[in-house]
Design an enzyme around this catalytic site. Structure first.
Site, PDB file in Angstrom:
ATOM      1  N   GLY A 125       3.901 -11.720  16.475  1.00 53.02           N
ATOM      2  CA  GLY A 125       4.638 -10.554  16.018  1.00 53.02           C
ATOM      3  C   GLY A 125       5.177 -10.707  14.609  1.00 53.02           C
ATOM      4  O   GLY A 125       5.151 -11.798  14.019  1.00 53.02           O
ATOM      5  N   GLU A 170       8.578  -5.643  -7.195  1.00 51.37           N
ATOM      6  CA  GLU A 170       7.875  -6.486  -6.228  1.00 51.37           C
ATOM      7  C   GLU A 170       8.205  -7.938  -6.529  1.00 51.37           C
ATOM      8  O   GLU A 170       8.076  -8.391  -7.669  1.00 51.37           O
ATOM      9  CB  GLU A 170       6.368  -6.250  -6.306  1.00 51.37           C
ATOM     10  CG  GLU A 170       5.526  -7.189  -5.472  1.00 51.37           C
ATOM     11  CD  GLU A 170       5.914  -7.200  -3.995  1.00 51.37           C
ATOM     12  OE1 GLU A 170       6.198  -8.290  -3.456  1.00 51.37           O
ATOM     13  OE2 GLU A 170       5.947  -6.104  -3.388  1.00 51.37           O
ATOM     14  N   THR A 210      -1.825  -0.065   7.673  1.00 50.49           N
ATOM     15  CA  THR A 210      -1.860   0.320   6.258  1.00 50.49           C
ATOM     16  C   THR A 210      -2.102   1.810   6.041  1.00 50.49           C
ATOM     17  O   THR A 210      -1.385   2.444   5.261  1.00 50.49           O
ATOM     18  CB  THR A 210      -2.921  -0.514   5.521  1.00 50.49           C
ATOM     19  OG1 THR A 210      -2.520  -1.883   5.556  1.00 50.49           O
ATOM     20  CG2 THR A 210      -3.065  -0.074   4.079  1.00 50.49           C
ATOM     21  N   HIS A 217     -30.340   8.782  17.680  1.00 52.76           N
ATOM     22  CA  HIS A 217     -31.076   7.806  18.478  1.00 52.76           C
ATOM     23  C   HIS A 217     -32.019   7.002  17.607  1.00 52.76           C
ATOM     24  O   HIS A 217     -32.653   7.534  16.709  1.00 52.76           O
ATOM     25  CB  HIS A 217     -31.882   8.543  19.553  1.00 52.76           C
ATOM     26  CG  HIS A 217     -32.593   7.632  20.498  1.00 52.76           C
ATOM     27  ND1 HIS A 217     -31.946   6.919  21.478  1.00 52.76           N
ATOM     28  CD2 HIS A 217     -33.909   7.308  20.586  1.00 52.76           C
ATOM     29  CE1 HIS A 217     -32.830   6.197  22.148  1.00 52.76           C
ATOM     30  NE2 HIS A 217     -34.022   6.414  21.624  1.00 52.76           N
ATOM     31  N   SER A 227       0.820  -1.221   0.000  1.00 50.79           N
ATOM     32  CA  SER A 227       0.000   0.000   0.000  1.00 50.79           C
ATOM     33  C   SER A 227       0.851   1.267   0.000  1.00 50.79           C
ATOM     34  O   SER A 227       0.582   2.217  -0.741  1.00 50.79           O
ATOM     35  CB  SER A 227      -0.931  -0.003   1.213  1.00 50.79           C
ATOM     36  OG  SER A 227      -1.816  -1.109   1.163  1.00 50.79           O
ATOM     37  N   TYR A 273      -4.313  -2.911  -8.616  1.00 49.06           N
ATOM     38  CA  TYR A 273      -3.056  -2.246  -8.261  1.00 49.06           C
ATOM     39  C   TYR A 273      -2.136  -2.135  -9.477  1.00 49.06           C
ATOM     40  O   TYR A 273      -1.506  -1.100  -9.717  1.00 49.06           O
ATOM     41  CB  TYR A 273      -2.360  -3.002  -7.121  1.00 49.06           C
ATOM     42  CG  TYR A 273      -2.767  -2.519  -5.757  1.00 49.06           C
ATOM     43  CD1 TYR A 273      -1.889  -1.810  -4.957  1.00 49.06           C
ATOM     44  CD2 TYR A 273      -4.043  -2.756  -5.256  1.00 49.06           C
ATOM     45  CE1 TYR A 273      -2.254  -1.345  -3.705  1.00 49.06           C
ATOM     46  CE2 TYR A 273      -4.429  -2.305  -4.012  1.00 49.06           C
ATOM     47  CZ  TYR A 273      -3.536  -1.604  -3.236  1.00 49.06           C
ATOM     48  OH  TYR A 273      -3.922  -1.148  -2.004  1.00 49.06           O
ATOM     49  N   ASP A 330       5.687  -0.717   7.373  1.00 48.34           N
ATOM     50  CA  ASP A 330       6.075  -1.662   8.428  1.00 48.34           C
ATOM     51  C   ASP A 330       7.579  -1.886   8.506  1.00 48.34           C
ATOM     52  O   ASP A 330       8.091  -2.278   9.556  1.00 48.34           O
ATOM     53  CB  ASP A 330       5.381  -3.010   8.203  1.00 48.34           C
ATOM     54  CG  ASP A 330       3.876  -2.934   8.392  1.00 48.34           C
ATOM     55  OD1 ASP A 330       3.361  -1.825   8.602  1.00 48.34           O
ATOM     56  OD2 ASP A 330       3.221  -3.993   8.317  1.00 48.34           O
ATOM     57  N   ALA A 347      -8.224  -0.410  14.800  1.00 47.57           N
ATOM     58  CA  ALA A 347      -9.307  -1.340  15.101  1.00 47.57           C
ATOM     59  C   ALA A 347      -8.768  -2.749  15.222  1.00 47.57           C
ATOM     60  O   ALA A 347      -7.755  -3.103  14.610  1.00 47.57           O
ATOM     61  CB  ALA A 347     -10.375  -1.284  14.009  1.00 47.57           C
ATOM     62  N   GLY A 353      -1.078 -12.829  21.631  1.00 51.75           N
ATOM     63  CA  GLY A 353      -2.086 -12.030  22.315  1.00 51.75           C
ATOM     64  C   GLY A 353      -2.355 -10.712  21.640  1.00 51.75           C
ATOM     65  O   GLY A 353      -3.049  -9.860  22.196  1.00 51.75           O
TER      66      GLY A 353
END
Length: 454
Positions: free
Chosen positions: A263, A35, A312, A437, A15, A100, A304, A342, A176
C-alpha cells in the site's frame, strides 16, 4: 493588479499537477509549480512508466521459448544483463523528465525546485522563499508504506526496486495488490526465484473473484511461489549478507531481497496543511468535495493525495476538471464510476465497471457470461497460458455493468470495452457488434449463453 504573486500555485509536479499548471496557464492565469524531487511524479519517475519497461523486458524469456514453435531458433542461449536494462530505463526516464520541464516552460509556468510548505491559506514557502497565490492546488501524490516489524528496515519498496545494483537471485515480495503482483511477474520473468506472500485469502482484493482465481493459478504455473494468509514475522541479516526471512507459516526463507508492496500513503505530512486549515481524512488523505476543493475554499487537491482512485489518468482527469471549474467557468467534477484499470501482471488484467459481487449487491439478479481458453498464439508455442473473459449484466435492464479480462492484450482490449460500458451499452449491443477474427477480443461480442442467471 493582483495582490498575489500568482493566480495559481501548484505543489507537486506529477501527472496531475503538471496538467493542471499547463492548462491553467493556457487560460491566461499566472501559474507556478514546485517539486522537491523530479518532474513527472510517481508514474513517470518510479511507477507506471519504468514498471512497464521492466514488464516488457521480463516477457522476452517466454518470447524466445515460444518462437521455437513457429520455426525460430537462436544461435545460442539468450543472456540477460540487468545493468543494461536499468541504464536504458534511466536514460528514458531522464528524457521524459526533460519533456515535462519543457512543457511547463512552453506554457510559461514558473518552476521552483524544492520542497513547498504552506504557511497559510495563500502563502507557500519553497527553500526559504515565500510566494503568495490566490488559489493553491496540492498534487503531492503518495509514497510506499512499509510496516514496522522486526527487520523491515532492511526491506525495499518499489522505489528502490527500480535501482537495484543487481538482479536478485531470490526475492520475497509482500503484498497482494497490483504493484506486488506486477513485480512478482517482472522478477520471475527476468530469472529470479520469487516468493509472493499475502496476508489475505486471495490476491487482488477488490477485483472480480474470477480474475483473482484465474491469475492466482497462472502465477503458480509460471513458477512463482504464492503463499496466501502468510506474513513476515521478522527478518535478519545473515553472515553472508543475505536475508533470513521468518514467516507466519513457520517457514524461513533465505533471500537476497525483501520487497514490500503493501500500500501507499498520501504525501501530506509536514507540508503545512493543518496550518492552512485543510482537513485530512483518516489515513492522511486530503478531504475534498466533488470539485476537488478542500475544506479551505481556495485550496484544491487532485490525484493520489486525495486517495480516491489512485491512477494516473484519474489524476489528469481531476486536474482538467479543476481547471474547468476555477478558470473556465464550467464547474464540474470527474466521474469516478466505470473507471477502467489494468494490472500488468503476467498474463495481464484489464477491468472496467463492477465486479460480480458488487453488481449483485447493487442490482440483485445478474446474467454472467464467461469464457476461458488457451489463446491462438499458444496453439503452436505449446504454452498452456490461459485467457479469461467475463461480462456482468444487470438482468433487469440487460445493461453490461462489468467487463473483466485476463490474457495477452487485456489492457488494450478493455480500453475499448470501457467506452461501451461508459455509454451504457446493453448485452444486445455487444451481440450485434461484429467481431474481428481471429482475435481474442471477438470473444466479448460472441458470448451467447450465460454461465449463470440469478
Amino acid at each position: 493588479m493582483s495582490r498575489f504573486d500568482y493566480d495559481l500555485f501548484v505543489i507537486g509536479a506529477g501527472s496531475g499537477g503538471v496538467r493542471a499548471a499547463r492548462m491553467a496557464a493556457g487560460t491566461g492565469a499566472k501559474v507556478a509549480i514546485a517539486e522537491e524531487y523530479r518532474y513527472g511524479g510517481t508514474c513517470v519517475i518510479r511507477g507506471c512508466v519504468p514498471k512497464k519497461l521492466l514488464v516488457y523486458a521480463s516477457h522476452f524469456a517466454e518470447d524466445f521459448e515460444d518462437g521455437a514453435g513457429y520455426g525460430w531458433s537462436l544461435p545460442g542461449e539468450p543472456t540477460f544483463d540487468w545493468k543494461t536494462l536499468i541504464e536504458n530505463k534511466d536514460r528514458e526516464i531522464a528524457r521524459l523528465e526533460g519533456v515535462y520541464r519543457k512543457l511547463l516552460t512552453g506554457a510559461d509556468v514558473e518552476m521552483h525546485d524544492g520542497r513547498a510548505i504552506l504557511l497559510d491559506k495563500n502563502t507557500v514557502s519553497v527553500e526559504g522563499k515565500s510566494f503568495t497565490a490566490e488559489t493553491i492546488l496540492v498534487a503531492t501524490g503518495g509514497h510506499p508504506f512499509i510496516p514496522n516489524k522486526p527487520g523491515t528496515e532492511m526491506a525495499i519498496s518499489s522505489n528502490q526496486a527500480f535501482h537495484l545494483d543487481a538482479l536478485p537471485e531470490r526475492i520475497v515480495i509482500a503484498g497482494g495488490g497490483f504493484i506486488a503482483v506486477e513485480f512478482a511477474g517482472i522478477f520471475n520473468g527476468l530469472g529470479s526465484d520469487v516468493t509472493l506472500i499475502y496476508r489475505g485469502e486471495k490476491i487482488l482484493r477488490g477485483f472480480d473473484e474470477s480474475l483473482r482465481d484465474a491469475l492466482s493459478e497462472e502465477l503458480v504455473v509460471k513458477g512463482i511461489d504464492l503463499r496466501v494468509e502468510t506474513e513476515l514475522t521478522s527478518m535478519m541479516r545473515a553472515d553472508d549478507g543475505r536475508l533470513s526471512i521468518h514467516l507466519t507459516d513457520g517457514d524461513v526463507i533465505t533471500a537476497d531481497q525483501m520487497m514490500y508492496a503493501t500500500g501507499r500513503h498520501p504525501n501530506t505530512m509536514g507540508i503545512g496543511l493543518e496550518e492552512a486549515g485543510v482537513a485530512l481524512a483518516e489515513g492522511g488523505a486530503i478531504k475534498v468535495d466533488e470539485f476537488s476543493r478542500s475544506s479551505q475554499a481556495n485550496i484544491y487537491a487532485v490525484g493520489d493525495v486525495t486517495n480516491r482512485i489512485n491512477l494516473t489518468p484519474v489524476a489528469i482527469g481531476e486536474a482538467m476538471a479543476f481547471v474547468d471549474t476555477v478558470y473556465r467557468g464550467k464547474p464540474r467534477g470527474l466521474s469516478h464510476e466505470n473507471v477502467p484499470s489494468a494490472v500488468f501482471s503476467q498474463p495481464p488484467i484489464g477491468t472496467v465497471g463492477l465486479s460480480e459481487n458488487d453488481a449483485r449487491k447493487k442490482f440483485g439478479k445478474l446474467d454472467i457470461y464467461q469464457s476461458r481458453f488457451r489463446p491462438m498464439k499458444h496453439t503452436l508455442s505449446g504454452r498452456q497460458e490461459q485467457t479469461m473473459m467475463k461480462l456482468v449484466v444487470d438482468q433487469a435492464s440487460q445493461r453490461v455493468v462489468g467487463a473483466h479480462m485476463m490474457g495477452v492484450d487485456a489492457p488494450e482490449i478493455i480500453q475499448g470495452i470501457a467506452i461501451a460500458i461508459k455509454a451504457g451499452a446493453t448485452k444486445q449491443v455487444f451481440d450485434e457488434t461484429v467481431g474481428i477474427h481471429p482475435s481474442a477480443a471477438e470473444e466479448f461480442v460472441t458470448l451467447r449463453e450465460p454461465i449463470s442467471r440469478d
